[in-house]
Design a protein around this motif. Structure first.
Motif, PDB file in Angstrom:
ATOM      1  N   GLN A  73       0.842  -1.159  -0.162  1.00 13.45           N
ATOM      2  CA  GLN A  73      -0.176   0.036   0.247  1.00 13.45           C
ATOM      3  C   GLN A  73       0.846   1.423  -0.139  1.00 13.45           C
ATOM      4  N   GLU A  74       2.118   1.169   0.190  1.00  8.94           N
ATOM      5  CA  GLU A  74       3.093   2.252   0.664  1.00  8.94           C
ATOM      6  C   GLU A  74       2.689   3.229   1.383  1.00  8.94           C
ATOM      7  N   PRO A  75       2.218   2.828   2.740  1.00  8.24           N
ATOM      8  CA  PRO A  75       1.486   3.591   3.600  1.00  8.24           C
ATOM      9  C   PRO A  75       2.383   4.676   4.259  1.00  8.24           C
ATOM     10  N   GLY A  76       1.925   5.429   5.039  1.00  7.37           N
ATOM     11  CA  GLY A  76       2.824   6.437   6.037  1.00  7.37           C
ATOM     12  C   GLY A  76       2.543   5.776   7.584  1.00  7.37           C
ATOM     13  N   GLU A  77       1.444   5.272   7.923  1.00  8.72           N
ATOM     14  CA  GLU A  77       1.000   4.874   9.130  1.00  8.72           C
ATOM     15  C   GLU A  77       0.699   3.345   8.841  1.00  8.72           C
ATOM     16  N   LEU A  78       1.119   2.340  10.020  1.00  6.01           N
ATOM     17  CA  LEU A  78       0.929   1.087   9.918  1.00  6.01           C
ATOM     18  C   LEU A  78       0.391   0.616  11.279  1.00  6.01           C
ATOM     19  N   LEU A  79      -0.567   0.006  11.347  1.00 10.01           N
ATOM     20  CA  LEU A  79      -1.490  -0.635  12.513  1.00 10.01           C
ATOM     21  C   LEU A  79      -1.524  -2.122  12.507  1.00 10.01           C
ATOM     22  N   LEU A  80      -0.863  -2.445  13.849  1.00 10.60           N
ATOM     23  CA  LEU A  80      -0.946  -3.984  13.751  1.00 10.60           C
ATOM     24  C   LEU A  80      -1.549  -4.510  15.153  1.00 10.60           C
TER      25      LEU A  80
END
Length: 314
Positions: free
Chosen positions: A169-176
């Motif tokens: 996705q090339e995100p700026g924020e990653l939620l796990l």
């Protein structure tokens, strides 16, 4: 006619994803109650707390899957609810606890799902999409498994594939959400090394206090839906807080750059010897009971074979 001027970037203090006093009810109570969280760009923030403390719900609020009943989630200074869904999906990637594929997909197919926010409906994958998928597979060490069926992967490989999907996705924020659950220790460490090495801002719900201390820049501790502590691992992980939040006794020592938590038994440990637990009734080296005299009274007692405590004579 001149076009509209480009939209100015938000001020530094407004960049990124943050929650401002968010609340969310469920089952007649607030499962998240006035929690604020503002990760700094590029850092890893760990969400800690016992089951039912609100960690997963807070992640869903940050991702936009749930809407807060009060408070607001903001992305680059703009309420997330007012951000176009496609734009939000490009910026914020989510890795859930349990991911399942109902259809037969290869690892490459799963990772390519991360490119959906970057394409219009029914348009074929572009060269940029293929490059992003290849880079995500390489970064997660899955390039050699790209053509394997998702159903044949181990738990650790599935988690890496989900992170690869998020990376595509090339995100700026990653939620796990608790990504290390049910993984062997080796794969827990491998996965955390991968996550913290990514060039993104990460918020990760965790149960393991020592993993959180090793890999997170800051921690936010929840209990009963409320934030009870926040700061660096050294500031947060104290015996008093662990006892208050988790109801257990612990000692916290200074490790190599991070605190190390050692949990204590609720009852004193029984004495042990190098050969194993001591038998009930006395220590292993206690004197054996006095032997009754031999029936032969005309001379000294006949030597008797000795046995270990509880052993059997040959």
């Amino acid at each position: 006619m001149a076009g509209a001027p480009p939209k100015a970037a938000p001020p530094e203090r407004e960049r990124g994803l943050r929650a401002e006093r968010v609340s969310r009810p469920a089952g007649g109570r607030l499962v998240v109650d006035g929690v604020s969280l503002a990760p700094r760009p590029g850092e890893t923030v760990g969400l800690l707390g016992p089951n039912g403390s609100g960690k997963s719900t807070l992640l869903r609020l940050l991702s936009g899957v749930l809407a807060p009943s009060s408070g607001v989630v903001v992305l680059d200074g703009r309420p997330l609810a007012r951000t176009p869904r496609r734009a939000a999906a490009r910026r914020v990637a989510v890795v859930e606890q349990h991911a399942e594929a109902r259809t037969e997909l290869t690892v490459r197919d799963v990772v390519a799902l991360g490119r959906i926010p970057h394409r219009r409906a029914w348009t074929p994958a572009s060269a940029a999409d293929a490059a992003a998928v290849a880079a995500a597979l390489e970064a997660t060490g899955l390039a050699g498994l790209a053509d394997r069926s998702w159903q044949t992967l181990s738990g650790g490989e599935r988690q890496r594939a989900q992170i690869a999907r998020a990376l595509a996705q090339e995100p700026g924020e990653l939620l796990l959400d608790e990504p290390t659950n049910h993984l062997d220790i080796q794969y827990q460490l491998d996965l955390m090394e991968l996550v913290v090495g990514l060039p993104v801002t990460t918020v990760i719900a965790m149960h393991d206090l020592n993993l959180a201390a090793m890999y997170c820049d800051r921690l936010l501790v929840l209990r009963g839906g409320r934030a009870v502590a926040g700061g660096t691992p050294g500031e947060v992980l104290t015996p008093a807080l662990i006892g208050e939040v988790y109801g257990v006794r612990a000692e916290v020592d200074e490790g190599p750059g991070h605190p190390v938590v050692r949990f204590l038994r609720r009852t004193p440990a029984p004495p042990r010897s190098p050969d194993g637990p001591l038998p009930p009734g006395g220590p292993r080296d206690a004197a054996p009971p006095e032997r009754p005299p031999s029936a032969n009274t005309d001379g000294p007692d006949e030597p008797q074979p000795t046995t270990p405590w509880g052993g059997i004579r040959p």
